[in-house]
Design a protein around this motif. Structure first.
Motif: not given
Length: 322
Positions: A196-209
């Protein structure tokens, strides 16, 4: 980014440093019950902000949180919002309420998280921890995107903050098979948390992109903190087994250096308001400092980020547009 910040920096110190940036802002923070870092972030932000929206799934507890803030800052503008992140229907209802507000939204802080416990499915047949920590916040962010975009100006880019954890690096990353088909036989409560925490990190990266500069998103490690979530019955027992808490449910210093709640909320406030982060979208913070080198490879991999985004959109049945 201020070099004044370190492990011992408190949320109060960060808010005072960025008081000018906080002034005039409307902020929504999920997970703001008493004894947590979300409420501490609210406490310090409410001193300077125009409006702070606080959320929780229990109306009574939410009212207690508002009263605690008003006791210290009587003139603070606080608005309560009922939000159950484990239900996609409840998320949609709460988002509709926010979208009906007359004000734009400058900052969304996805702070709420589920406690670690036994395998449980939500009403949407999703694993409870991933639903509360990832699917719910993803859908909520998607539905509030127009409200966030309405706050943009020539000098301001709206922000979304995901409170993740260094624990994202302890697992093997998001398991895409169980993401879509939760399996009690393959469930491990710690692995579920790591994912779940990995998903948070990935989502922040992808949302910004994906937003192409329209929304800046950040993730962070708040520290290891003795919050209300560790004191819930199910979580407490598991943390004792894990060796994080002693038999009386108190923190053990052997494995980790613990932060106080005021220290634990500091990095959240930095991620939400530090102007030096404007040109660092998608960054991961620790101790109120950019720490992208601390992201595990599986949680910084752009292919994984895109794969998670596509899988999440498919599961929630909605496409994120800007």
């Amino acid at each position: 980014m201020s070099s004044k910040f370190d492990f011992s920096t408190t949320a109060d110190e960060v808010a005072a440093e960025f008081a000018r940036e906080i002034a005039g802002k409307n902020v929504l923070i999920t997970g703001t019950s008493l004894g947590g870092i979300g409420l501490e972030a609210v406490r310090v932000i409410a001193k300077y902000a125009s409006l702070v929206v606080i959320t929780g799934y229990n109306a009574e507890r939410l009212k207690l949180s508002e009263e605690a803030i008003k006791k210290e800052s009587p003139t603070a503008q606080i608005r309560r919002l009922l939000l159950d992140l484990s239900s996609l229907a409840a998320v949609r209802k709460a988002a509709a309420e926010v979208n009906a507000y007359p004000e734009p939204l400058h900052v969304l802080i996805n702070n709420a998280a589920a406690g670690q416990g036994p395998f449980k499915l939500t009403v949407d047949k999703l694993e409870h921890q991933m639903a509360t920590d990832h699917f719910g916040p993803f859908l909520f962010t998607k539905l509030l995107a127009p409200k966030l975009l309405a706050s943009a100006s020539a000098t301001y880019t709206p922000r979304v903050v995901f409170v993740a954890s260094e624990a994202h690096a302890m697992g093997t990353g998001v398991n895409f098979t169980v993401l879509k088909n939760p399996d009690p036989a393959k469930y491990d409560l710690f692995e579920a948390y790591f994912q779940a925490k990995s998903a948070n990190v990935l989502t922040a990266i992808e949302l910004s992109r994906r937003s192409g500069g329209k929304i800046n998103a950040y993730s962070l490690h708040p520290g290891v903190i003795f919050t209300n979530i560790l004191q819930k019955e199910g979580s407490r027992d598991e943390m004792i087994k894990f060796g994080l808490l002693d038999e009386n449910g108190q923190p053990i210093d052997k494995m980790f250096k613990w932060k106080t709640i005021p220290q634990g909320a500091a990095t959240t406030v930095t991620a939400a308001f530090d102007p030096s982060l404007n040109d660092k979208p998608g960054s991961y913070l620790d101790n109120s400092t950019v720490a992208n080198e601390a992201i595990a490879p599986h949680s910084s991999d752009p292919v994984n980020a895109q794969k998670l985004w596509a899988a999440t959109e498919e599961i929630i049945g909605e496409t994120f547009t800007f």
